[in-house]
Design an enzyme around this catalytic site. Sequence first.
Site, PDB file in Angstrom:
ATOM      1  N   ASN A   3      20.780  -8.470 -61.105  1.00  0.00           N
ATOM      2  CA  ASN A   3      19.862  -9.184 -61.978  1.00  0.00           C
ATOM      3  C   ASN A   3      18.898  -9.980 -61.111  1.00  0.00           C
ATOM      4  O   ASN A   3      19.237 -10.397 -59.993  1.00  0.00           O
ATOM      5  CB  ASN A   3      20.624 -10.146 -62.895  1.00  0.00           C
ATOM      6  CG  ASN A   3      21.421  -9.416 -63.949  1.00  0.00           C
ATOM      7  OD1 ASN A   3      21.155  -8.254 -64.243  1.00  0.00           O
ATOM      8  ND2 ASN A   3      22.409 -10.095 -64.520  1.00  0.00           N
ATOM      9  N   PRO A  18      33.683  -8.091 -64.656  1.00  0.00           N
ATOM     10  CA  PRO A  18      34.398  -9.151 -65.370  1.00  0.00           C
ATOM     11  C   PRO A  18      33.411 -10.150 -65.967  1.00  0.00           C
ATOM     12  O   PRO A  18      32.382 -10.461 -65.371  1.00  0.00           O
ATOM     13  CB  PRO A  18      35.265  -9.786 -64.286  1.00  0.00           C
ATOM     14  CG  PRO A  18      34.614  -9.424 -62.988  1.00  0.00           C
ATOM     15  CD  PRO A  18      34.006  -8.076 -63.215  1.00  0.00           C
ATOM     16  N   ASP A  19      33.707 -10.634 -67.158  1.00  0.00           N
ATOM     17  CA  ASP A  19      32.896 -11.652 -67.817  1.00  0.00           C
ATOM     18  C   ASP A  19      33.427 -13.020 -67.387  1.00  0.00           C
ATOM     19  O   ASP A  19      34.368 -13.551 -67.984  1.00  0.00           O
ATOM     20  CB  ASP A  19      32.967 -11.485 -69.336  1.00  0.00           C
ATOM     21  CG  ASP A  19      31.960 -12.349 -70.075  1.00  0.00           C
ATOM     22  OD1 ASP A  19      31.673 -13.460 -69.588  1.00  0.00           O
ATOM     23  OD2 ASP A  19      31.469 -11.919 -71.133  1.00  0.00           O
ATOM     24  N   ILE A  20      32.841 -13.555 -66.332  1.00  0.00           N
ATOM     25  CA  ILE A  20      33.388 -14.761 -65.713  1.00  0.00           C
ATOM     26  C   ILE A  20      33.321 -15.957 -66.667  1.00  0.00           C
ATOM     27  O   ILE A  20      34.281 -16.722 -66.800  1.00  0.00           O
ATOM     28  CB  ILE A  20      32.635 -15.068 -64.400  1.00  0.00           C
ATOM     29  CG1 ILE A  20      32.772 -13.887 -63.436  1.00  0.00           C
ATOM     30  CG2 ILE A  20      33.181 -16.349 -63.758  1.00  0.00           C
ATOM     31  CD1 ILE A  20      31.929 -14.015 -62.177  1.00  0.00           C
ATOM     32  N   ASP A  76      26.051  -7.281 -65.262  1.00  0.00           N
ATOM     33  CA  ASP A  76      27.002  -6.890 -66.302  1.00  0.00           C
ATOM     34  C   ASP A  76      27.802  -5.650 -65.923  1.00  0.00           C
ATOM     35  O   ASP A  76      28.913  -5.457 -66.401  1.00  0.00           O
ATOM     36  CB  ASP A  76      26.269  -6.638 -67.618  1.00  0.00           C
ATOM     37  CG  ASP A  76      25.655  -7.904 -68.182  1.00  0.00           C
ATOM     38  OD1 ASP A  76      26.313  -8.957 -68.111  1.00  0.00           O
ATOM     39  OD2 ASP A  76      24.516  -7.847 -68.679  1.00  0.00           O
ATOM     40  N   LYS A 127      31.341 -16.390 -76.213  1.00  0.00           N
ATOM     41  CA  LYS A 127      31.954 -16.698 -74.915  1.00  0.00           C
ATOM     42  C   LYS A 127      33.004 -17.793 -75.031  1.00  0.00           C
ATOM     43  O   LYS A 127      33.944 -17.849 -74.237  1.00  0.00           O
ATOM     44  CB  LYS A 127      30.884 -17.137 -73.914  1.00  0.00           C
ATOM     45  CG  LYS A 127      29.770 -16.120 -73.693  1.00  0.00           C
ATOM     46  CD  LYS A 127      30.229 -14.896 -72.959  1.00  0.00           C
ATOM     47  CE  LYS A 127      29.048 -13.985 -72.630  1.00  0.00           C
ATOM     48  NZ  LYS A 127      29.432 -12.778 -71.902  1.00  0.00           N
ATOM     49  N   LYS A 164      25.804 -16.207 -78.352  1.00  0.00           N
ATOM     50  CA  LYS A 164      26.497 -16.090 -77.067  1.00  0.00           C
ATOM     51  C   LYS A 164      27.477 -17.239 -76.863  1.00  0.00           C
ATOM     52  O   LYS A 164      28.592 -17.035 -76.380  1.00  0.00           O
ATOM     53  CB  LYS A 164      25.486 -16.041 -75.920  1.00  0.00           C
ATOM     54  CG  LYS A 164      26.129 -15.906 -74.539  1.00  0.00           C
ATOM     55  CD  LYS A 164      25.095 -15.753 -73.434  1.00  0.00           C
ATOM     56  CE  LYS A 164      25.765 -15.599 -72.079  1.00  0.00           C
ATOM     57  NZ  LYS A 164      24.790 -15.398 -70.975  1.00  0.00           N
ATOM     58  N   PHE A 215      24.820 -20.248 -69.292  1.00  0.00           N
ATOM     59  CA  PHE A 215      23.374 -20.034 -69.357  1.00  0.00           C
ATOM     60  C   PHE A 215      23.101 -18.724 -70.093  1.00  0.00           C
ATOM     61  O   PHE A 215      23.870 -17.767 -69.973  1.00  0.00           O
ATOM     62  CB  PHE A 215      22.767 -19.984 -67.958  1.00  0.00           C
ATOM     63  CG  PHE A 215      22.319 -21.327 -67.440  1.00  0.00           C
ATOM     64  CD1 PHE A 215      20.975 -21.620 -67.291  1.00  0.00           C
ATOM     65  CD2 PHE A 215      23.252 -22.298 -67.116  1.00  0.00           C
ATOM     66  CE1 PHE A 215      20.561 -22.864 -66.840  1.00  0.00           C
ATOM     67  CE2 PHE A 215      22.859 -23.543 -66.655  1.00  0.00           C
ATOM     68  CZ  PHE A 215      21.498 -23.823 -66.517  1.00  0.00           C
TER      69      PHE A 215
END
Length: 397
Positions: free
Chosen positions: A208, A303-305, A276, A341, A337, A323
């Site tokens: 990104n 992984p979605d930290i 992602d 999350k 989001k 963020f």
Amino acid sequence: MLTGKHILLIIGGGIAAFKSLDLIRRMRERGAIVTPVLTKAGEEFVTPLSVSALAGSTVYRNLFDLNDEAEMGHIQLSRVSDLVVVAPATADLMGKMASGLANDLASTLLLATDTPVLIAPAMNVRMWQHAATQRNLATLKNDGVGVVGPNDGDMACGEFGPGRMAEPLEIVAAIQTHFSAGPLSGQRILVTSGPTHEPIDPVRYIANRSSGAQGTAIARALSALGAEVVFVTGPADVPPPAGVDIVHVKTAQEMLGAVEATLPVHAAVFAAAVADWRVDCASDRKLKKSKGGLPQLAFVENPDILRHIAQSKKDRPKLVVGFAAETNDVLENATAKRLRKGCDWIVANDVSTGSGVMGGAENTVIVIDEHRTETWPKMTKVEVAKRLAERMAQALA
């Protein structure tokens, strides 16, 4: 220690200005980054060359210097430091500060700053004891300005009494006390920043876009308020901040490992632009062009930290800030989001083409929590960081 602290030092006109040279040396010995501002009257007692040599920095002198304005506007200069120190603070400077005057660079910086200010008064004993000076002193204290000194002693004019500027080590001690007594003292805070690079082969990767500027500014702002900051950063363009614990990573999996190793912390700010996806089974050799067509790349999710930490039942920080970089429907997407999350706050911004956020110095954000939504005006990333750090300090108090 003052490692990584940015001090804007304003040197007023008076015989005590010679002490400012030793003050610069003492601050830099302790790791501070000193940006000096020399008033016209101050130049009568110390030279710009001597100040610059000791500070290892440009000396700012004129309000309307076109070169300086192009590189560092005077408004920006007043806000990028962690503390403004005025030494010596003459009766004239104190009067300008108390009255809100701004007719030269020093007084303009002092009026424009939202950074804490510490003054070290120095003047003739009669001037110090005059009712006008004492009124100004009371006004400045009421405005939140810190004061160190003056001391009793012999004056250059031959008189004796209060008015001698505090010694450099006394001023340094006051500066150290200021930082050790910050509202985030005793708080350990994690900040992630920069992009992650997910390898395709040894020379190619996907990522990104992220300069790391906003995350770096947040880490510095939290540290300035007294927090112990652990800064986990991907390969960012912006150098990491001084005075914090720095952990360098490259991939999302490495970042997750570094984050987990940092726990427990009181709060965590996830400003990193984590990729992602990553390539499943990245090649250990450079992929070559062939006549047979394009290489087939299979992707898997990283992984979605943010979600992993926010929804953790073990060692979840008291405050988790995420963020959301969006290109459309910013508020709607960011609100969703936050709920998805499980974080406490989401800081949303518009990074669509033309916004100038990616790689730029400014940002426009919306801060969303369980109870309210705050739309902040456009400001520099440094100012966004300071405002966010102050909001976090209130929440963690």
